[in-house]
Design a protein around this motif. Structure first.
Motif, PDB file in Angstrom:
ATOM      1  N   ARG A  79       5.297   3.414  -7.191  1.00  0.00           N
ATOM      2  CA  ARG A  79       5.554   3.511  -5.756  1.00  0.00           C
ATOM      3  C   ARG A  79       5.246   4.934  -5.299  1.00  0.00           C
ATOM      4  O   ARG A  79       5.914   5.876  -5.710  1.00  0.00           O
ATOM      5  N   GLN A 132      -5.178   0.486  -1.888  1.00  0.00           N
ATOM      6  CA  GLN A 132      -5.205  -0.977  -1.863  1.00  0.00           C
ATOM      7  C   GLN A 132      -6.636  -1.496  -1.870  1.00  0.00           C
ATOM      8  O   GLN A 132      -7.552  -0.848  -1.372  1.00  0.00           O
ATOM      9  N   ASP A 152      -3.016   1.091  -7.584  1.00  0.00           N
ATOM     10  CA  ASP A 152      -2.321   1.922  -8.580  1.00  0.00           C
ATOM     11  C   ASP A 152      -1.644   1.050  -9.631  1.00  0.00           C
ATOM     12  O   ASP A 152      -1.702   1.326 -10.826  1.00  0.00           O
ATOM     13  N   ARG A 153      -0.990  -0.006  -9.131  1.00  0.00           N
ATOM     14  CA  ARG A 153      -0.285  -0.901 -10.064  1.00  0.00           C
ATOM     15  C   ARG A 153      -1.283  -1.706 -10.888  1.00  0.00           C
ATOM     16  O   ARG A 153      -1.067  -1.952 -12.067  1.00  0.00           O
ATOM     17  N   GLY A 173      -0.233  -8.988  -2.809  1.00  0.00           N
ATOM     18  CA  GLY A 173       0.493  -9.877  -1.918  1.00  0.00           C
ATOM     19  C   GLY A 173      -0.408 -10.257  -0.763  1.00  0.00           C
ATOM     20  O   GLY A 173      -1.322  -9.515  -0.403  1.00  0.00           O
ATOM     21  N   GLY A 186      -2.315  -3.866  -4.912  1.00  0.00           N
ATOM     22  CA  GLY A 186      -1.912  -2.478  -5.147  1.00  0.00           C
ATOM     23  C   GLY A 186      -2.767  -1.911  -6.276  1.00  0.00           C
ATOM     24  O   GLY A 186      -2.582  -2.280  -7.430  1.00  0.00           O
TER      25      GLY A 186
END
Ligand code: ATP
Ligand code: MG
Length: 418
Positions: free
Chosen positions: A119, A125, A307-308, A281, A305
């Protein structure tokens, strides 16, 4: 020493290669599915996000970076991309010829939330949006695309969660049932949820506080409240995911924090990220284009995301780091001048060469060639020059051959190409 802003981060060489690889795989897949890239600004008028995302969301309530510019107009660093893509679609009347448009975009987003693993305040994105298709098959296409991207990137352990949020016709009925349920459990809820219950009761469903989760365990399910048209839409989504062999779970708690979502909503979750379980999402937002002043236009999309994703992808950065093809160890000034010309000529021909500009000893240059993990080293000094040749050493096999200086670059190419 000046350090970066909290929640922001550098993506350094040694890490960035995986990002580049993910980006190239994503672009390839999008192009194969007929998506076109769109690049939108990093700042927009605050009003755009306030209206589209909704005043009662975490993003607008407390996460946006909003500033007055020098004239006092409020501008915001974009917290997400969908609003801007809609703005652009409307502003350029992209619906005029053929309303069906498929876009993707990749870039940074900004949200002032509490920084922690997975986070950040600037994060990245990968977005995809389909405009002009009301059919549930557009939702399925997006989920199918996500599944494919994730498996190409070897992200094990991901799960597609889907739900339906209904439409302006059936959602109020569900909201009323939900509010009634929540009112009977107020004592068990966190203060945020108590505050949310009247303004945005759906958000109580996805509160992460364990006590709230427990209290909401038996909350009414929106699936049981869908109108016939929404129920049919959701049936088609499930049936065609099944026939495409895309596994999914129906998750009745899954709601989006953003006001403009309708019908299908989905999330890709993974257990390997701990608390930040959502890697992507998305869902349908049939009301947004009209709400922003455009025509009544169905739309659906997702945000990954980045980064994730980089974290859960089963990719080893070492596999993507490009090592020099050649280290040129030049042992005197004149050799150095020749080496520099070779380096430039090799570079233009796709062969990465590196050298030492400080005239260090052979020993220390060989060490550096090793540290750089160069595949080959080319050694040239006064002795070699006198003989009209240089020594090419394969760093792995330690084999050495001599290469005439005359037309050296052309002679080297076949020797060091894979
Ligand atoms: P979360 O529930 O984790 O806060 P979200 O619902 O706010 O996510 P979306 O607005 O749907 O997230 O954005 C899509 C994806 O962007 C998320 O699934 C997540 O992977 C990623 N994302 C969102 N906020 C951040 C952040 N602050 N840092 C890194 N990635 C983020
Ligand atoms: Mg969030």
């Amino acid at each position: 020493m000046i350090q970066l802003i909290r929640g922001f981060k550098d993506i350094l060489p040694g890490e960035v290669e995986v990002w580049q690889y993910i980006e190239s795989v994503a672009r390839g897949l999008f192009e194969d599915f007929g998506f076109k890239e769109i690049r939108i600004p990093i700042m927009e008028k605050t009003e755009l996000f306030a209206r589209s995302i909704g005043e009662d969301t975490d993003i607008v309530e407390k996460e946006m970076y909003t500033f007055p510019d020098r004239k006092g107009d409020l501008i915001t660093l974009r917290p997400e991309a969908t609003a801007s893509i809609c703005r652009s679609y409307i502003q350029h009347k992209m619906y005029a010829d053929d309303p069906v448009k498929k876009f993707y975009t990749i870039g940074p987003m900004f949200r002032r939330e509490r920084p922690q693993k997975g986070r950040y305040r600037q994060f990245y994105q990968i977005n995809a949006e389909i405009f002009g298709v009301a059919s549930p098959l557009a939702d399925v296409e997006l989920i199918f695309l996500l599944k494919n991207l994730f498996s190409r990137l070897s992200t094990g352990d991901v799960e597609a969660h889907i739900n339906s949020l209904g439409c302006p016709e059936c959602r109020p009925v569900f909201k009323a049932a939900l509010t009634e349920y929540i009112s009977s459990r107020t004592d068990a809820l966190c203060s945020d949820c108590v505050r949310r219950k009247d303004r945005n009761p759906l958000r109580v469903l996805d509160c992460k506080v364990p006590a709230c989760r427990e209290a909401m365990e038996d909350a009414p399910s929106i699936i049981d409240h869908l109108c016939p048209a929404c129920a049919q839409h959701f049936d088609v989504v499930r049936a065609s995911l099944d026939s495409l062999g895309v596994p999914f779970v129906v998750n009745k708690r899954l709601v989006r924090g953003l006001d403009y979502y309708t019908r299908t909503t989905f999330e890709i979750q993974t257990r390997s990220l701990g608390a930040q379980s959502a890697v992507a999402g998305g869902g349908r937002y049939d009301g947004l284009v009209k709400m922003l002043g455009g025509p009544d236009m169905p739309a659906t999309g997702f945000a990954i995301g980045f980064d994730r994703l980089a974290e859960v992808a089963g990719l080893d950065n070492q596999d993507f780091i490009r090592k020099p093809d050649l280290y040129i160890a030049a042992l005197d000034e004149e050799s150095g001048a020749m080496a520099f010309e070779w380096l430039c000529a090799l570079g233009t021909q796709g062969i990465q060469a590196t050298m030492d500009f400080e005239g260090r000893s052979l020993k220390s240059q060989m060490k550096r060639a090793g540290r750089n993990e160069a595949r080959f080293t080319l050694i040239v000094g006064e002795d070699e020059r006198k003989k009209g040749l240089a020594i090419l050493r394969n760093m792995k096999t330690r084999e050495q051959v001599t290469v005439p200086l005359d037309n050296l670059v052309e002679r080297m190419k076949p020797l060091i190409q894979y």
